[in-house]
Design a protein around this motif. Structure first.
Motif, PDB file in Angstrom:
ATOM      1  N   HIS A   1     -41.777  38.191  -0.743  1.00  0.00           N
ATOM      2  CA  HIS A   1     -40.579  38.579  -0.106  1.00  0.00           C
ATOM      3  C   HIS A   1     -40.616  37.947   1.388  1.00  0.00           C
ATOM      4  O   HIS A   1     -41.134  38.750   2.094  1.00  0.00           O
ATOM      5  N   HIS A   2     -39.900  36.994   1.467  1.00  0.00           N
ATOM      6  CA  HIS A   2     -39.705  36.611   2.861  1.00  0.00           C
ATOM      7  C   HIS A   2     -38.553  36.739   3.629  1.00  0.00           C
ATOM      8  O   HIS A   2     -37.983  36.200   4.564  1.00  0.00           O
ATOM      9  N   ASP A   3     -37.712  37.717   2.964  1.00  0.00           N
ATOM     10  CA  ASP A   3     -36.312  37.584   3.303  1.00  0.00           C
ATOM     11  C   ASP A   3     -35.990  39.070   4.041  1.00  0.00           C
ATOM     12  O   ASP A   3     -34.797  39.194   4.109  1.00  0.00           O
ATOM     13  N   GLU A   4     -36.801  39.673   4.645  1.00  0.00           N
ATOM     14  CA  GLU A   4     -36.448  41.023   5.350  1.00  0.00           C
ATOM     15  C   GLU A   4     -35.873  40.414   6.736  1.00  0.00           C
ATOM     16  O   GLU A   4     -36.229  39.525   7.424  1.00  0.00           O
ATOM     17  N   ARG A   5     -34.756  40.959   6.985  1.00  0.00           N
ATOM     18  CA  ARG A   5     -33.941  40.812   8.133  1.00  0.00           C
ATOM     19  C   ARG A   5     -34.351  41.905   9.292  1.00  0.00           C
ATOM     20  O   ARG A   5     -34.375  43.131   9.021  1.00  0.00           O
ATOM     21  N   THR A   6     -34.117  41.531  10.583  1.00  0.00           N
ATOM     22  CA  THR A   6     -34.279  42.374  11.783  1.00  0.00           C
ATOM     23  C   THR A   6     -33.507  41.921  13.046  1.00  0.00           C
ATOM     24  O   THR A   6     -33.186  40.885  13.140  1.00  0.00           O
ATOM     25  N   PHE A   7     -33.107  43.036  13.627  1.00  0.00           N
ATOM     26  CA  PHE A   7     -32.144  42.711  14.464  1.00  0.00           C
ATOM     27  C   PHE A   7     -33.064  42.783  15.968  1.00  0.00           C
ATOM     28  O   PHE A   7     -33.788  43.704  16.285  1.00  0.00           O
ATOM     29  N   VAL A   8     -32.595  41.651  16.946  1.00  0.00           N
ATOM     30  CA  VAL A   8     -33.407  41.295  18.035  1.00  0.00           C
ATOM     31  C   VAL A   8     -32.399  41.124  19.132  1.00  0.00           C
ATOM     32  O   VAL A   8     -31.305  40.392  18.664  1.00  0.00           O
ATOM     33  N   MET A   9     -32.638  41.571  20.191  1.00  0.00           N
ATOM     34  CA  MET A   9     -31.839  41.106  21.513  1.00  0.00           C
ATOM     35  C   MET A   9     -32.607  40.673  22.721  1.00  0.00           C
ATOM     36  O   MET A   9     -33.456  41.615  23.028  1.00  0.00           O
ATOM     37  N   VAL A  10     -32.117  39.800  23.567  1.00  0.00           N
ATOM     38  CA  VAL A  10     -32.616  39.500  24.690  1.00  0.00           C
ATOM     39  C   VAL A  10     -31.660  40.502  25.608  1.00  0.00           C
ATOM     40  O   VAL A  10     -30.454  40.288  25.645  1.00  0.00           O
ATOM     41  N   LYS A  11     -32.156  41.546  26.523  1.00  0.00           N
ATOM     42  CA  LYS A  11     -31.425  42.541  26.973  1.00  0.00           C
ATOM     43  C   LYS A  11     -30.995  41.786  28.344  1.00  0.00           C
ATOM     44  O   LYS A  11     -31.287  40.583  28.791  1.00  0.00           O
ATOM     45  N   PRO A  12     -30.150  42.505  29.125  1.00  0.00           N
ATOM     46  CA  PRO A  12     -29.622  41.818  30.333  1.00  0.00           C
ATOM     47  C   PRO A  12     -30.478  41.462  31.165  1.00  0.00           C
ATOM     48  O   PRO A  12     -30.226  40.403  31.873  1.00  0.00           O
ATOM     49  N   ASP A  13     -31.709  42.023  31.686  1.00  0.00           N
ATOM     50  CA  ASP A  13     -32.565  41.649  32.537  1.00  0.00           C
ATOM     51  C   ASP A  13     -33.306  40.001  31.904  1.00  0.00           C
ATOM     52  O   ASP A  13     -33.513  39.330  32.737  1.00  0.00           O
ATOM     53  N   GLY A  14     -33.434  40.095  30.624  1.00  0.00           N
ATOM     54  CA  GLY A  14     -33.988  38.925  30.246  1.00  0.00           C
ATOM     55  C   GLY A  14     -32.928  37.723  30.172  1.00  0.00           C
ATOM     56  O   GLY A  14     -33.316  36.766  30.540  1.00  0.00           O
ATOM     57  N   VAL A  15     -31.696  37.861  29.966  1.00  0.00           N
ATOM     58  CA  VAL A  15     -30.553  37.056  30.045  1.00  0.00           C
ATOM     59  C   VAL A  15     -30.685  36.458  31.781  1.00  0.00           C
ATOM     60  O   VAL A  15     -30.556  35.470  32.015  1.00  0.00           O
ATOM     61  N   GLN A  16     -30.638  37.510  32.588  1.00  0.00           N
ATOM     62  CA  GLN A  16     -30.265  37.120  33.917  1.00  0.00           C
ATOM     63  C   GLN A  16     -31.606  36.166  34.424  1.00  0.00           C
ATOM     64  O   GLN A  16     -31.391  35.576  35.150  1.00  0.00           O
TER      65      GLN A  16
END
Ligand code: DAT
Ligand code: MG
Length: 153
Positions: free
Chosen positions: A1-16
């Motif tokens: 199974h290669h179809d596991e999904r996960t939520f990721v985000m670049v936080k405000p410090d990473g964006v800035q």
């Protein structure tokens, strides 16, 4: 199974700090597949829901203030054991303790500003809950990546 999904985000410090590309590059390079992404501002309600598990903690108010202070780059990534693998790539919660080679260990120094969020693999279903909190079904893209046969045996 290669179809596991996960939520990721670049936080405000990473964006800035201009680290969106660096984070995306590391996840792409690992062989994970991007199935959703949006650049957005998190409002107070979404922040309180997303971090609801920490509502009783002394740092909750600061955490909500931080995550709403500037835009984030929210993503869904797919692959074998994706949730746990992203957490391994992120490193420990406190960048001061995260191993070099990890995203937090290479790109951060301070606990409050640790560049990236990824769903907790030890919290059953956290990945699916967080994906649903940030993305509608039609915002996720089902596609075949032609490199798959070169990532998985
Ligand atoms: P993680 O982001 O590794 O899943 P967590 O869910 O325990 O960590 O906490 C969410 C965020 O809250 C974390 O990324 C940074 C902040 N945080 C955690 N523990 C903290 C603490 N003791 N003091 C200040 N901020 C903290
Ligand atoms: Mg967490």
């Amino acid at each position: 199974h290669h179809d596991e999904r996960t939520f990721v985000m670049v936080k405000p410090d990473g964006v800035q700090r201009g680290l969106i590309g660096e984070v995306v590059s590391r996840l792409e390079g690992r062989g994970l597949k991007l199935v959703g992404a949006k650049f957005m501002r998190i409002d107070q309600d979404l922040a309180e829901e997303h971090y609801g598990e920490h509502a009783d903690k002394p740092f909750f108010e600061d955490l909500v203030g931080f995550i709403t202070a500037a835009p984030v780059f929210a993503m869904v990534w797919e692959g074998a054991d994706a949730t746990r693998q992203v957490r391994r790539m992120m490193g420990a919660t406190d960048p001061a303790e995260a191993q070099p080679g990890t995203i937090r260990g290479d790109l951060g120094l301070d606990l409050g500003q640790n560049v990236i969020h990824g769903s907790d693999h030890e919290d059953e279903g956290a990945n699916e809950r967080e994906i649903a909190l940030f993305f509608d079904d039609e915002e996720l893209v089902n596609w075949d990546q032609s490199t798959e046969g070169w990532v998985y045996e």
